[in-house]
Design an enzyme around this catalytic site. Structure first.
Site, mmCIF file in Angstrom:
data_model
loop_
_atom_site.group_PDB
_atom_site.id
_atom_site.type_symbol
_atom_site.label_atom_id
_atom_site.label_comp_id
_atom_site.label_asym_id
_atom_site.label_seq_id
_atom_site.Cartn_x
_atom_site.Cartn_y
_atom_site.Cartn_z
ATOM 1 C CG HIS A 162 54.711 48.485 35.998
ATOM 2 N ND1 HIS A 162 55.219 49.724 35.732
ATOM 3 C CD2 HIS A 162 53.441 48.490 35.535
ATOM 4 C CE1 HIS A 162 54.291 50.462 35.135
ATOM 5 N NE2 HIS A 162 53.199 49.736 35.005
ATOM 6 C CE LYS A 185 47.974 48.912 39.962
ATOM 7 N NZ LYS A 185 48.455 48.243 38.730
ATOM 8 C CD GLN A 200 47.663 44.812 40.188
ATOM 9 O OE1 GLN A 200 47.808 45.817 39.491
ATOM 10 N NE2 GLN A 200 46.475 44.314 40.456
ATOM 11 C CG ASP A 217 55.782 48.197 42.144
ATOM 12 O OD1 ASP A 217 54.784 48.710 42.691
ATOM 13 O OD2 ASP A 217 55.892 48.065 40.914
ATOM 14 C CB CYS A 227 54.140 48.942 31.921
ATOM 15 S SG CYS A 227 53.152 50.276 31.283
#
Ligand code: 7TS
Length: 414
Positions: A129, A233, A210, A207, A372
């Site tokens: 992302h 999220k 997600q 990261d 993104c």
């Protein structure tokens, strides 16, 4: 031999917790297939925030009165919930941020500016992302470090066979990767990347924006050094996220934002920094949002992350089987067993925005765009894709409606 039943999830009863599904759009019930952009909020989260504002709200860490103490307890309780959620050692390692983006910028600026220079290499993946790509590209540029890319294969999985070539002739300092790709759902082998990063003396930045909504995230098992999360999220409110970082690294880093709350002492000549985690929390924090974030973690924890993952796998397997039968469809990403509940696809000759608009007329919400992830879009030679993403409240009828809708798009524009 004992057989352990896999946890199951009842999406229909979970759905009843989400007020958004009580409405209709274009006269149809909402089929919300865009949870990868942001998840919907259950009543339990909304109620927790409302109750906090109504009974416990004040600014934190400064009042001596009872109400301020109550607010501080709730805020620090939320930090404890996040600490347990990622299996961190200490709440001092949990920093509240505005979202995953700010958490990743914090690491890139505070760690990167003081630790990177010419001859150093920052490794990111082609799947990132922009939040875990642009900060590294920018800080590498500012410090004279080089940015290198772990490429993906045609199925959207990281190519790890030539990692040592990638390391050649440079001093690897950072490896930054997402755990789950928001664009095509790939689940990345973060443990393996962490081991490789550490072999080279680099830090591993994960990261997990997600991943955290869909599968257990354990910073000890991943053996990473930093990990970023966003509340919105995983069914929590917007405006709050968290960074977990290894204490010994955080202790040595400069602050990211400067101002109130993050100081130890301020004089005309100089300012000294507060203790962890406050050194990184300048200004009034996202207090009620943190309370909502913790309520969301409790909510998905009660449903069970293993059950959520299993549910998404069933949906994605079923959806993919039916979608690949559509004439002229291209789907991106690995097989269902190595992906989260996300399907990116294109219909030959039909712009993703047209697909999404026609589906919307039937109450089916998907995302169309670059998600993104422009470097990933370039890899697949497209400007954009359609993306349908599933979550704990997704029911099988929504897959039926998606597939029927795609057939309709083909009839209208194909
Ligand atoms: N990293 C990943 C893997 C993400 O999926 C997202 C958000 C972010 C970072 C940034 O999160 P934020 O909360 O800081 O904005 N992903 C998406 C998406 O796929 N569509 O909209 C937001």
């Amino acid at each position: 031999m004992a057989v352990t039943a896999k946890p199951k999830l009842d999406a229909r009863s979970i759905r009843a917790d989400f007020p958004i599904f009580e409405q209709q759009f274009h006269g149809k019930p909402l089929s919300f297939l865009d949870s990868a952009a942001s998840a919907q909020k259950p009543r339990q989260v909304l109620d927790a925030m409302r109750a906090f504002y109504e009974t416990s709200y004040a600014n934190v860490h400064r009042g001596v009165y009872q109400l301020a103490e109550r607010a501080t307890e709730a805020y620090e309780g939320a930090r404890q919930t996040i600490c347990s959620f990622v299996n961190a050692d200490s709440t001092r390692e949990i920093i509240f941020t505005r979202q995953a983006t700010e958490a990743l910028n914090l690491v890139a600026y505070s760690w990167g500016l003081n630790n990177l220079g010419p001859g150093d290499v920052v490794v990111v993946t082609e799947l990132e992302h922009h939040s875990n790509f642009v900060p590294w590209q920018y800080i590498a540029g500012r410090t004279g470090a080089e940015l290198r890319l772990i490429r993906i294969d045609d199925a959207g999985e990281l190519e790890l066979d030539n990692l040592d070539e990638l390391a050649a002739g440079g001093n690897i300092k950072v490896v930054a990767a997402n755990y789950v790709s928001n664009s095509i759902g790939t689940v990345n082998p973060v443990e393996r990347l962490s081991a490789w990063a550490h072999e080279h003396g680099a830090i591993m930045v994960v990261d997990a924006a997600q991943a955290a909504p869909h599968r257990p995230v354990d910073v000890q098992a991943l053996d990473c050094d930093f990990l970023a999360l966003s509340s919105h999220k995983l069914c929590g409110p917007t405006g709050v996220g968290a960074l977990w970082g290894r204490r010994e690294l955080l202790e040595k880093m400069e602050p990211f934002n400067l101002g109130g709350h993050m100081i130890r002492k301020v004089t005309l000549e100089r300012t000294t920094w507060g203790e962890l985690p406050y050194k990184f929390e300048a200004g009034t924090g996202p207090i009620a949002e943190a309370v909502g974030f913790a309520a969301a973690i409790d909510y998905i924890g009660r449903v069970g992350l293993e059950a959520i993952e299993e549910h998404e796998q069933t949906l994605v397997t079923n959806a993919l089987e039916r979608m690949i039968e559509i004439d002229g469809i291209v789907t991106y990403g690995p097989p269902p067993e190595r992906r989260a509940g996300i399907i990116s696809f294109n219909l030959d000759g039909i712009h993703p925005h047209d697909v999404a608009q026609i589906l919307d007329l039937d109450g089916v919400a998907i995302r169309a765009g670059h998600h993104c992830c422009q470097p990933l879009m370039s890899r697949f030679n497209v400007a954009a894709t359609n993306r349908a993403s599933f979550y704990l409240y997704t029911v099988p009828e929504e897959i039926d409606r998606l597939v029927e809708g795609l057939h309709k798009v083909k009839r209208m524009l194909g």
